[in-house]
Design an enzyme around this catalytic site. Structure first.
Site, PDB file in Angstrom:
ATOM      1  N   LYS A  92       0.726  -1.198  -0.002  1.00 17.59           N
ATOM      2  CA  LYS A  92       0.010  -0.022   0.011  1.00 17.59           C
ATOM      3  C   LYS A  92       0.633   1.304  -0.034  1.00 17.59           C
ATOM      4  O   LYS A  92       0.589   2.211  -0.715  1.00 17.59           O
ATOM      5  CB  LYS A  92      -0.811   0.074   1.153  1.00 17.59           C
ATOM      6  CG  LYS A  92      -1.494   1.225   1.567  1.00 17.59           C
ATOM      7  CD  LYS A  92      -2.028   1.268   2.762  1.00 17.59           C
ATOM      8  CE  LYS A  92      -1.558   1.551   4.132  1.00 17.59           C
ATOM      9  NZ  LYS A  92      -1.212   2.783   4.630  1.00 17.59           N
ATOM     10  N   ASN A  93       1.959   1.298   0.750  1.00 19.24           N
ATOM     11  CA  ASN A  93       2.645   2.525   0.916  1.00 19.24           C
ATOM     12  C   ASN A  93       3.706   2.663  -0.219  1.00 19.24           C
ATOM     13  O   ASN A  93       4.451   3.634  -0.169  1.00 19.24           O
ATOM     14  CB  ASN A  93       3.621   2.446   2.381  1.00 19.24           C
ATOM     15  CG  ASN A  93       2.518   2.599   3.352  1.00 19.24           C
ATOM     16  OD1 ASN A  93       1.471   3.060   3.316  1.00 19.24           O
ATOM     17  ND2 ASN A  93       2.869   2.592   4.753  1.00 19.24           N
ATOM     18  N   CYS A 141      -4.217  12.412  13.753  1.00 17.69           N
ATOM     19  CA  CYS A 141      -4.412  11.210  13.549  1.00 17.69           C
ATOM     20  C   CYS A 141      -3.934  10.447  14.785  1.00 17.69           C
ATOM     21  O   CYS A 141      -3.520  11.052  15.758  1.00 17.69           O
ATOM     22  CB  CYS A 141      -3.380  10.717  12.243  1.00 17.69           C
ATOM     23  SG  CYS A 141      -2.736   9.265  12.472  1.00 17.69           S
ATOM     24  N   ARG A 178       1.484  14.464  13.568  1.00 15.97           N
ATOM     25  CA  ARG A 178       1.808  14.269  12.091  1.00 15.97           C
ATOM     26  C   ARG A 178       1.906  15.208  11.205  1.00 15.97           C
ATOM     27  O   ARG A 178       1.074  15.395  10.329  1.00 15.97           O
ATOM     28  CB  ARG A 178       1.185  12.943  11.521  1.00 15.97           C
ATOM     29  CG  ARG A 178       1.215  11.595  12.405  1.00 15.97           C
ATOM     30  CD  ARG A 178       0.535  10.787  11.782  1.00 15.97           C
ATOM     31  NE  ARG A 178       1.322   9.988  10.571  1.00 15.97           N
ATOM     32  CZ  ARG A 178       0.702   9.055   9.843  1.00 15.97           C
ATOM     33  NH1 ARG A 178      -0.344   8.441  10.121  1.00 15.97           N
ATOM     34  NH2 ARG A 178       1.190   8.497   8.628  1.00 15.97           N
ATOM     35  N   ASP A 214       5.857   0.419  11.760  1.00 18.71           N
ATOM     36  CA  ASP A 214       4.589  -0.249  11.381  1.00 18.71           C
ATOM     37  C   ASP A 214       4.737  -1.714  11.921  1.00 18.71           C
ATOM     38  O   ASP A 214       3.527  -2.333  11.822  1.00 18.71           O
ATOM     39  CB  ASP A 214       4.660  -0.252  10.045  1.00 18.71           C
ATOM     40  CG  ASP A 214       4.113   1.471   9.542  1.00 18.71           C
ATOM     41  OD1 ASP A 214       4.456   1.648   8.237  1.00 18.71           O
ATOM     42  OD2 ASP A 214       4.020   2.161  10.358  1.00 18.71           O
ATOM     43  N   ARG A 231      -8.135  -0.857   5.806  1.00 20.04           N
ATOM     44  CA  ARG A 231      -7.241   0.211   5.190  1.00 20.04           C
ATOM     45  C   ARG A 231      -6.080  -0.296   4.414  1.00 20.04           C
ATOM     46  O   ARG A 231      -5.666   0.159   3.607  1.00 20.04           O
ATOM     47  CB  ARG A 231      -6.965   1.344   5.852  1.00 20.04           C
ATOM     48  CG  ARG A 231      -7.880   2.052   6.786  1.00 20.04           C
ATOM     49  CD  ARG A 231      -7.464   3.488   7.362  1.00 20.04           C
ATOM     50  NE  ARG A 231      -6.767   4.223   6.515  1.00 20.04           N
ATOM     51  CZ  ARG A 231      -6.202   5.244   6.953  1.00 20.04           C
ATOM     52  NH1 ARG A 231      -6.553   5.799   8.072  1.00 20.04           N
ATOM     53  NH2 ARG A 231      -5.618   6.084   6.068  1.00 20.04           N
TER      54      ARG A 231
HETATM   55  C1  EPZ Z   1       4.720   7.066   6.414  1.00 18.34           C
HETATM   56  O1  EPZ Z   1       3.811   7.922   7.055  1.00 18.34           O
HETATM   57  C2  EPZ Z   1       4.032   5.887   6.328  1.00 18.34           C
HETATM   58  N1  EPZ Z   1       2.699   6.009   5.451  1.00 18.34           N
HETATM   59  C3  EPZ Z   1       3.491   5.249   7.891  1.00 18.34           C
HETATM   60  O2  EPZ Z   1       2.795   4.315   7.774  1.00 18.34           O
HETATM   61  C4  EPZ Z   1       4.924   4.846   8.472  1.00 18.34           C
HETATM   62  O3  EPZ Z   1       4.502   4.797  10.084  1.00 18.34           O
HETATM   63  C5  EPZ Z   1       5.731   6.112   8.644  1.00 18.34           C
HETATM   64  O4  EPZ Z   1       5.852   6.656   7.060  1.00 18.34           O
HETATM   65  C6  EPZ Z   1       6.985   5.929   9.313  1.00 18.34           C
HETATM   66  O5  EPZ Z   1       7.510   4.962   8.769  1.00 18.34           O
HETATM   67  C7  EPZ Z   1       2.894   6.178   3.948  1.00 18.34           C
HETATM   68  O6  EPZ Z   1       4.038   5.832   3.764  1.00 18.34           O
HETATM   69  C8  EPZ Z   1       1.569   6.409   3.401  1.00 18.34           C
HETATM   70  P1  EPZ Z   1       6.705  10.082   8.440  1.00 18.34           P
HETATM   71  P2  EPZ Z   1       4.564   9.414   7.077  1.00 18.34           P
HETATM   72  O7  EPZ Z   1       6.657  11.554   7.451  1.00 18.34           O
HETATM   73  O8  EPZ Z   1       5.441   9.984   5.626  1.00 18.34           O
HETATM   74  C9  EPZ Z   1       7.466  13.542  11.398  1.00 18.34           C
HETATM   75  C10 EPZ Z   1       0.864   2.528   7.862  1.00 18.34           C
HETATM   76  O9  EPZ Z   1       0.920   1.845   8.900  1.00 18.34           O
HETATM   77  N2  EPZ Z   1       7.200  14.662  10.535  1.00 18.34           N
HETATM   78  O10 EPZ Z   1       8.126   9.606   7.948  1.00 18.34           O
HETATM   79  O11 EPZ Z   1       3.354  10.257   7.368  1.00 18.34           O
HETATM   80  C11 EPZ Z   1       6.254  13.043  11.909  1.00 18.34           C
HETATM   81  O12 EPZ Z   1       5.444  13.675  12.887  1.00 18.34           O
HETATM   82  C12 EPZ Z   1       1.337   4.002   7.957  1.00 18.34           C
HETATM   83  O13 EPZ Z   1       0.879   2.274   6.752  1.00 18.34           O
HETATM   84  C13 EPZ Z   1       7.439  15.864  10.787  1.00 18.34           C
HETATM   85  O14 EPZ Z   1       7.673  16.330  11.995  1.00 18.34           O
HETATM   86  O15 EPZ Z   1       5.465   9.505   8.416  1.00 18.34           O
HETATM   87  C14 EPZ Z   1       6.727  11.511  12.396  1.00 18.34           C
HETATM   88  O16 EPZ Z   1       6.968  11.929  13.830  1.00 18.34           O
HETATM   89  C15 EPZ Z   1       1.240   4.629   9.485  1.00 18.34           C
HETATM   90  N3  EPZ Z   1       7.051  17.024   9.928  1.00 18.34           N
HETATM   91  C16 EPZ Z   1       8.107  11.461  11.829  1.00 18.34           C
HETATM   92  O17 EPZ Z   1       8.356  12.678  11.290  1.00 18.34           O
HETATM   93  C17 EPZ Z   1       6.820  16.495   8.423  1.00 18.34           C
HETATM   94  O18 EPZ Z   1       6.509  17.469   7.824  1.00 18.34           O
HETATM   95  C18 EPZ Z   1       8.091  10.349  10.727  1.00 18.34           C
HETATM   96  O19 EPZ Z   1       6.867  10.845  10.075  1.00 18.34           O
HETATM   97  C19 EPZ Z   1       6.744  15.208   8.159  1.00 18.34           C
HETATM   98  C20 EPZ Z   1       7.023  14.244   9.408  1.00 18.34           C
END
Ligand code: EPZ
Length: 420
Positions: free
Chosen positions: A22-23, A116, A121, A307, A399
């Site tokens: 999915k990702n 969320c 996030r 994850d 999902r």
């Molecule tokens: C991706 O989410 C995945 N989703 C998530 O999978 C996964 O848990 C996550 O990466 C971490 O591996 C998809 O790929 C669609 P991040 P993402 O931006 O990109 C902070 C699932 O179960 N951050 O890597 O949203 C954020 O708050 C889902 O399939 C900022 O501060 O995660 C977090 O603490 C759940 N500012 C950390 O970085 C930003 O602009 C990592 O988030 C962006 C992120």
């Protein structure tokens, strides 16, 4: 609303075919916005998040067919560049259309995703990087209003934090930017790597694929054209089924996987006393005689994936001794703890660290899913618990897991999908 009714303890056996990731599919679907010709994508998982993104594409004016895991998507006639709140609020990954829409059309409005269950996030790093590429970003009435009438300009961008979708958004934006973009501290997840590979196959020059530093030479708004490609297997779905085998002391084979994407998960299963063998695109979990406790600290790829944290917490309830699980990426990714405690798990929470004592004989109960991966952890616990466990609100599961109860049933689990 549907729920899953699981009678444990279960013994599993046989093999299960893993779906596309999915990702990986979500960013690659967004990347088709950079094309003005139809794109064919195989091995697309038929899960709710994919259907949600297709709903958004329909609103943008995209035309597509999605049959038997093959998606043919034609964005030539896109006439709307607004991603509305009603869709973005149900799936935050819709933010992935921001980079490509802005790069291709010079203007777009994307609803802020909002919070969320697992954490605040924010998307500040996505927006900061686009501004460095010359975009004007305003936040108005809950929407990101992004404009770049002259197109985006390549830039030198250092991500303050590793962000998966942030990296993906900027890689797609840089593909159509003018000149060279250098990205430092970029995510290295296999899903990010496949996005780069597909763009590179379409003629975008990208140096450093697979590393945390990329140099992307943009096409200066010339649309790219993708050859047909297939989505990589879902490493998190695969990890979930490996845990299902481990927690039920069963030998199970997974087909259509990339073992090299699961090194950290495999290593942790070995620590817990299991043995994982890999042969081409298949992996087999050989169960431990007795599960041993383990420690986990979630981190970016190739470290232990956040994850998989919830699923391993379920496993830790059956492991002998004290297991310590630290969640370092999200501030609230322990919603499954109180539900596991309803099943009898011994878990002590302090800040972002959970301490478990095991093994505990879990007893079936009614539990509630709260987010995608927490839901799968409750299913795993239900397989190990004695008695009936009903997992409610399984729209969270739908999902990201295709036909989960059917796949588990085919492995021998006593599981039914019923309606409240
Ligand atoms: C991706 O989410 C995945 N989703 C998530 O999978 C996964 O848990 C996550 O990466 C971490 O591996 C998809 O790929 C669609 P991040 P993402 O931006 O990109 C902070 C699932 O179960 N951050 O890597 O949203 C954020 O708050 C889902 O399939 C900022 O501060 O995660 C977090 O603490 C759940 N500012 C950390 O970085 C930003 O602009 C990592 O988030 C962006 C992120």
């Amino acid at each position: 609303m549907d729920y899953l009714s699981i009678t444990g303890p279960s013994r599993l056996g046989g093999s299960v075919t893993i779906s596309g990731a999915k990702n990986a599919a979500l960013p690659l679907m967004a990347a088709t916005l950079l094309c003005d010709k139809p794109v064919t994508i195989d091995n697309v998982p038929d899960v709710a998040d994919i259907r949600t993104l297709l709903k958004l594409f329909k609103k943008l004016g995209s035309r597509f067919t999605f049959d038997d895991h093959t998606l043919v998507i034609d964005n030539e006639a896109i006439d709307n560049t607004t991603a509305t709140y009603d869709i973005v609020k149900t799936m935050r990954a819709s933010i992935l259309v921001l980079g490509p829409l802005l790069a291709r059309f010079g203007r777009c409005e994307v609803s802020l995703p909002g919070g969320c269950a697992i954490g605040q996030r924010p998307i500040d790093l996505h927006l900061k990087a686009l501004e460095q590429m010359g975009a004007v970003i305003e936040i108005k009435n809950g929407y990101v209003v992004a404009t770049a009438p002259e197109g985006l300009q390549g830039a030198h961008i250092i991500f303050d934090k590793v962000t998966v979708t942030g990296s993906e958004n900027i890689i797609m934006a840089a593909a159509l930017a003018r000149g060279k973009t250098q990205l430092i501290n970029v995510a290295k997840e296999p899903e990010v790597v496949q996005l780069c590979e597909v763009l590179a196959n379409a003629g975008v020059t990208i140096e450093g694929i697979g590393s945390d530093e990329l140099v992307i030479h943009g096409t200066d708004r010339a649309p790219v054209c993708f050859e047909p490609f297939s989505i990589i297997p879902d490493r998190i779905e695969a990890g979930t089924y490996l845990c299902a085998a481990a927690i039920t002391y069963s030998t199970v084979t997974l087909e259509n996987v990339r073992p090299d994407h699961l090194d950290a998960v495999t290593a942790k299963l070995h620590e817990a006393g299991c043995r994982v063998s890999a042969e081409g695109s298949a992996m087999t979990l050989h169960p431990a005689a007795r599960l041993r406790s383990f420690d986990i600290s979630t981190t970016e790829y190739p470290g232990f994936p956040t994850d998989m944290q919830a699923q391993f917490m379920a496993l830790a309830t059956q492991a002998e001794g004290v297991s310590i699980i630290e969640e370092r990426l999200f501030e609230n990714r322990f919603m499954h703890v109180s539900e596991l405690q309803r099943l009898g798990a011994s878990i002590h929470l302090k800040g972002n660290t959970a301490t478990l004592n095991g093994p505990i004989q879990l007893l079936g109960a009614d539990v509630m899913a709260t987010d995608l991966r927490a839901s799968s952890a409750l299913v795993l616990a239900g397989l190990a618990a004695s008695g009936v466990t009903n997992v409610h609100r399984i729209y969270h599961l739908d999902r990201g897991y295709e036909k989960l109860h059917e796949k588990l049933k085919n492995l021998g689990a006593k599981i039914e999908r019923l309606s409240e």
